[in-house]
Structures are given as structure tokens and as C-alpha cells.
Design an enzyme around this catalytic site. Structure first.
Site, short mmCIF file in Angstrom:
data_model
loop_
_atom_site.label_atom_id
_atom_site.label_comp_id
_atom_site.label_asym_id
_atom_site.label_seq_id
_atom_site.Cartn_x
_atom_site.Cartn_y
_atom_site.Cartn_z
N ARG A 227 0.83 -1.29 -0.16
CA ARG A 227 0.10 0.09 0.01
C ARG A 227 0.81 1.38 -0.10
NH1 ARG A 227 -3.89 2.37 4.85
NH2 ARG A 227 -4.83 4.00 3.49
N HIS A 228 0.48 2.33 -0.59
CA HIS A 228 1.18 3.60 -0.73
C HIS A 228 1.38 4.30 0.81
CE1 HIS A 228 -2.22 5.80 0.00
NE2 HIS A 228 -3.29 5.17 -0.78
N GLY A 229 2.25 5.30 0.90
CA GLY A 229 2.45 6.01 2.26
C GLY A 229 1.27 6.93 2.50
N ASN B 122 -5.47 11.23 3.43
CA ASN B 122 -5.45 10.30 4.34
C ASN B 122 -5.67 11.29 5.60
OD1 ASN B 122 -3.11 7.76 3.02
ND2 ASN B 122 -5.35 7.83 2.83
N ARG C 145 0.27 8.99 -5.90
CA ARG C 145 0.70 8.61 -4.51
C ARG C 145 1.18 7.04 -4.36
NH1 ARG C 145 -5.17 8.37 -4.94
NH2 ARG C 145 -5.99 6.60 -4.01
N GLY D 151 -10.03 7.66 -3.84
CA GLY D 151 -10.08 6.46 -4.54
C GLY D 151 -9.36 6.73 -6.03
N GLU E 121 -6.95 2.28 -7.24
CA GLU E 121 -8.17 2.03 -5.95
C GLU E 121 -9.57 2.02 -6.37
OE1 GLU E 121 -8.73 1.13 -3.32
OE2 GLU E 121 -7.92 2.06 -1.86
#
Length: 192
Positions: free
Chosen positions: A9-11, A16, A61, A23, A82
């Protein structure tokens, strides 16, 4: 031939941090997100894991995260994007329905759950057919979770763990089958 897929998963991103639904819309990695990706990169170095090929979602991202993990060339793959949340994109996470989402977002221009799961699964299957023995793919939280669910019947790993930013899912790929071997969530307490 057995291959290994590290699905990551991305950072952490600005959305976030702001608790916004993210998405197909995109926001940049935060400083914390960059450091998370570097810590994940160190995990691979400390365990002498080198990649034959690398892939990222077409979302910035994801590619920015991959670039913090390795300097090797990589391909961007739309199928790793996503979930499309339709009109809920960039809105407050407080508007999300209770889990599981199912097909909730379809009425708002979003993607069906199983259509999304199929898209991600087909993309990763195609990647593994073309790729070398050890592969890194950087994607997204729900994408990772849906791929994991697609192959839940082959694995004995407890899949209830949270998939935090920069978590790594280690899969064994044999022919047309994947088996989840491990979920690796890093300790980012030093970044708090």
C-alpha cells in the site's frame, strides 16, 4: 515456477491525513508518507530482497511511494488503481457506509465491488505472467484488501489485520494461483 509478489500500500497522503475518501482522485504523500515508504524500503534491504520487476498504480501517490522504496525502473498499471468511489471522491470519510461497502458506491457513479476485485486480480495475474521471480507492486488499501479476499481460500493467514500505510502483503504465485504468506505492518511510532 513459483514467484513472489510483494503487494504494498502507498504511504500516507494529504487526504489520508485530512480523513477524506480517496479512490481515483489523488493527493500527494505527506512527509510522514515519504518516511513510511523509506522505512518499507529499508525492510526490503534488511531482508536482502531484490526485485526483478516493479509496478505501481497510475495514481501519483503509488508511484511516489515506489520511488522511495527502489530506484529501479517500473511500469504504471491502471488495473492497480484504487476503488472508484464516484461522487464520494474527496468527501469526508464520515460519509462512508458501514463495512462491508458492497455495491454502495454504484448508485453514486462508483465501481461495483466484484468488478473492482476482478480488475485488480486480473492486473496482478497479468503482471505475474510477464514478470520475473520477485515482484513489487504498489497499490492502495482497498485494492490490496480485495486482492487478498480474492485468494482467501488458498491462505491460512489471518486476514483481519489492518492494512496500514506501506503495509506489505507477501504472496506466493504458482501458475494461476496466489497464496498469502504474510502481512507485514511496519512500526511507524518513531514518526508520530
Amino acid at each position: 515456477m513459483t514467484k513472489t509478489l510483494y503487494l504494498m500500500r502507498h504511504g500516507e497522503t494529504l487526504f489520508n491525513q485530512q480523513k477524506k475518501i480517496q479512490g481515483w482522485c489523488d493527493s500527494p504523500l505527506t512527509e510522514k508518507g515519504i518516511k513510511q515508504a523509506q522505512i518499507a524500503g529499508n525492510y526490503f534491504k534488511e531482508h536482502d530482497i531484490t526485485f526483478d520487476s516493479a509496478y505501481a498504480s497510475t495514481s501519483e501517490r503509488a508511484s511516489d511511494t515506489l520511488e522511495q522504496v527502489t530506484s529501479m525502473p517500473y511500469d504504471r498499471v491502471k488495473g492497480l488503481k484504487e476503488w472508484n468511489f464516484g461522487r464520494f471522491e474527496s468527501e469526508s470519510e464520515s460519509l462512508n457506509p458501514a463495512l462491508p461497502y458492497g455495491d454502495f458506491f454504484v448508485a453514486y457513479g462508483g465501481e461495483e465491488e466484484f468488478q473492482f476485485r476482478k480488475r485488480v486480480s486480473e492486473a496482478l495475474m497479468e503482471i505475474m505472467k510477464e514478470a520475473g521471480e520477485t515482484v513489487l507492486a504498489v497499490s492502495h488499501g482497498a485494492a490490496c484488501r480485495q486482492f487478498m479476499r480474492n485468494w482467501a481460500h488458498t491462505s491460512e493467514v489471518d486476514q483481519k489485520d489492518r492494512l496500514g500505510n506501506c503495509c506489505i502483503l507477501k504472496f506466493e504465485c504458482t501458475g494461476d494461483s496466489f497464496k498469502l504468506l504474510e502481512i507485514i505492518n511496519h512500526d511507524f511510532s518513531e514518526l508520530e
